[in-house]
Design an enzyme around this catalytic site. Sequence first.
Site, PDB file in Angstrom:
ATOM      1  N   ASP A 304      -4.792  10.948   0.769  1.00 53.56           N
ATOM      2  CA  ASP A 304      -6.440  11.066   0.991  1.00 53.56           C
ATOM      3  C   ASP A 304      -6.646   9.622   1.230  1.00 53.56           C
ATOM      4  OD1 ASP A 304      -9.077  12.430   1.572  1.00 53.56           O
ATOM      5  OD2 ASP A 304      -9.174  11.270  -0.923  1.00 53.56           O
ATOM      6  N   THR A 306     -10.270   8.118   1.561  1.00 56.15           N
ATOM      7  CA  THR A 306     -10.559   8.580   0.297  1.00 56.15           C
ATOM      8  C   THR A 306     -10.601   7.804  -0.299  1.00 56.15           C
ATOM      9  OG1 THR A 306     -12.573   9.217   1.885  1.00 56.15           O
ATOM     10  CG2 THR A 306     -13.776   8.048   0.265  1.00 56.15           C
ATOM     11  N   ASP A 546      -8.262  11.173  -5.409  1.00 55.73           N
ATOM     12  CA  ASP A 546      -8.961  11.055  -6.353  1.00 55.73           C
ATOM     13  C   ASP A 546     -10.194  12.320  -6.571  1.00 55.73           C
ATOM     14  OD1 ASP A 546     -10.670  10.701  -4.180  1.00 55.73           O
ATOM     15  OD2 ASP A 546     -11.340   8.701  -5.208  1.00 55.73           O
TER      16      ASP A 546
END
Length: 790
Positions: A304, A306, A546
């Site tokens: 991912d 970000t 996250d």
Amino acid sequence: MLTEEPAARPATGLTSAQVAERVARGQVNDVPVRSSRSTVDIIRANVLTRFNAIIGVLFAIILVVGPIQDGLFGFVIIANTGIGIVQELRAKRTLDNLAVIGEARPSVRRDGRSVQVPTDQIVLDDVVELGPGDKVVVDGTIVEADNLEIDESLLTGEADPVVKQVGDPVMSGSFVVAGGGSFAATKVGREAYAAQLAEEASRFTLVHSELRSGIDTILRYTIYMMIPAATGLIISQLFVESSDFEEAIRRMVAGIVPMVPEGLVLLTSVAFAIGVIRLGRKQCLVQELPAIEGLARVDVVCLDKTGTLTEGGMDVSEIRPLGGADEPYAREILAALGDSDPRPNASLQAIIEECPADESSRWLTGDALPFSSARKYSGARLTGPDNRTESWLLGAPDVLLPPDAPELTETDDLNAQGLRVLLLARATRDLHDPAVTDDTEPVALVILEQRLRPDAADTLRYFADQNVAAKVLSGDNAVSVGAVAGKLDLPGADTPVDARRLPDDKNEMGKAIERGAVFGRVTPQQKRDMVGALQARGHDVAMTGDGVNDVLALKDADIGVAMGSGSEATKSVAQIVLLNNSFATLPSVVAEGRRVIGNIERVATLFLTKTVYSVLIAILVIIWQVPYPFLPRHLTLLSAFTIGIPAFFLALAPNKERAKPRFVSRVIRYAMPAGLIAGAATFVCYLLARAHYTGPDDLDAETSAATLTLFLIAMWVLVIVARPYTWWRVALVATMAAGFLVVMITPVLQEFFRLRLVGLTMPLTAAAIAACAAVLLELAWHVVSRRFPA
């Protein structure tokens, strides 16, 4: 015991006195969530094994018939078991300390204030606050809801979020994907729906491991070989050595002990435990031990953007008005939108810092729509200075505008520079209308700069060097994500793919993902589908993330890796948590897995070779009806120098070889022929020695010749297994050879081990036979390597 009805519970929470009262009644969330096995479990698991039982009985027999030299194998087992216990206790301490650091601390309201408490201090009727990414830790009833959406897929399998209103139930194990609110705890401790699941998921465990399963299979095969061979050997030695019962017992024990690969399980546990300790020093919490080996098998890692490639924070670089609007007007709207969301994400937080709300604001906030990864936008109803109420949206330009909108050309140019672009737009429909994005009026572009992680480029380079394909899956615009990945030199970043154009067919989707490297506009469900498509094409997939939009994919991936600063839901489903939030820690985890798997394969080859030649020699002894050629002390000596000591160093050494499948077959392919060659060559030398030494007291000389032969052959197996050579491996082999030489030439040690080389004929014959066996071992290795290439 009766409690107040949900409607009667004050949103201000309990008082300290009420909390103390519930604690005294035992109405506390006392589920023992452990990150490791208890000390008693560790000791029991290391001591009470079937092989320790076998060795223990044989050791007791030797203690009765003597001498103590023939019981050395018992002391080795005691020492090895002790080492295993100490190492696992060290790993337990490391895991427990890390678990405390990474433990969820929900916010609860007590005495009218919001305080954070450990999950095991939540009591019945506590009011627990919820925000995006928060995990529901106990069962309860909603008492406040602000556009609250909860994902219950981990419990029900249904991927669609559920909108929760006041009075609705929530179950532990679910998590918040949008909005916020609070709930009153109605079931705590073992009564909570997912309490047992949560306990099991967070335990230090060795189950569901291909490596452990493979070793169990090897041990099962070993038992099948041991039982008939050991039975026949007992009868044979009692019959052959009937004139010397104690000597028969010693020879019988000597034949059984080497069949037991007792150190294999021990070294596997030690290797895993030391891996946990090493990773713990780097703030890496391994929630499921097999994850160490699992990540070593991974050939695709999905990232991912970000929070993984970029840091969580962002900076507003420009607010660009559109359609004749002025910048101060856009800033007022943005400030009001920021003020409407009590739990802003990273993008909105950057906007709030750039456009802070103040008391002089002319805009009043009303109903709000929190950001959702599935929607790609957030919004709010705002009342302006003319008392007119309007719906405002803030989100992805290509979601809020039609495909032919001229503003998208400008957006694409910004995305190509690696900038993140949000559109501020006025909606013409109701905020909660499913078609609210239709006919929007663009007002301004908000341009954000993302902060690249300084270690991301080196980490991506490491994966490329290790032939692990990196795939970036992001909800952001594909061009923007590609530009960010391009700055990190990710191969394939120059051809980003819009995930909305991926085929629905799983196989075709998998092919498309294999071709691409960067994917934008990926929804949470798509991330899950993409992971599944790669797995369907035979890939071992790791997923890092996250945020709550990563939870479903993390759960389905072969290995889930969460950032320590990520949401509680993310950390709860991941097998590995990087508490230092450093993407650069991943190579260390991969390296540990490769070290464990590659080295245990080497060690297993040594142990299984010993088992095979021990069984073969026992069978040949039974057929020829001769005394067993060794005493227990001889095989203890051989095992120490050719297996035990070398295996310990080999198991803990660095190893960068990528983990390969079919562990058991790979080990057996060479261990079987190597064991047969070693056993046959040793027995031939033993028979020649019996023919050469004709005196009634020459058994020691015959045994010494056979021992020399077996040592030389076993050393050559070690030489092959230790490849490729490094200075320390060469030194290790040389040290083992020197150690055996010292025993053979030192009178005291000769007497202790009953080793006596008589004349030159048989020692030279033993060396010649061992040399021939070494040639056969090399040939077998060549054939296995050529026929079954890595």
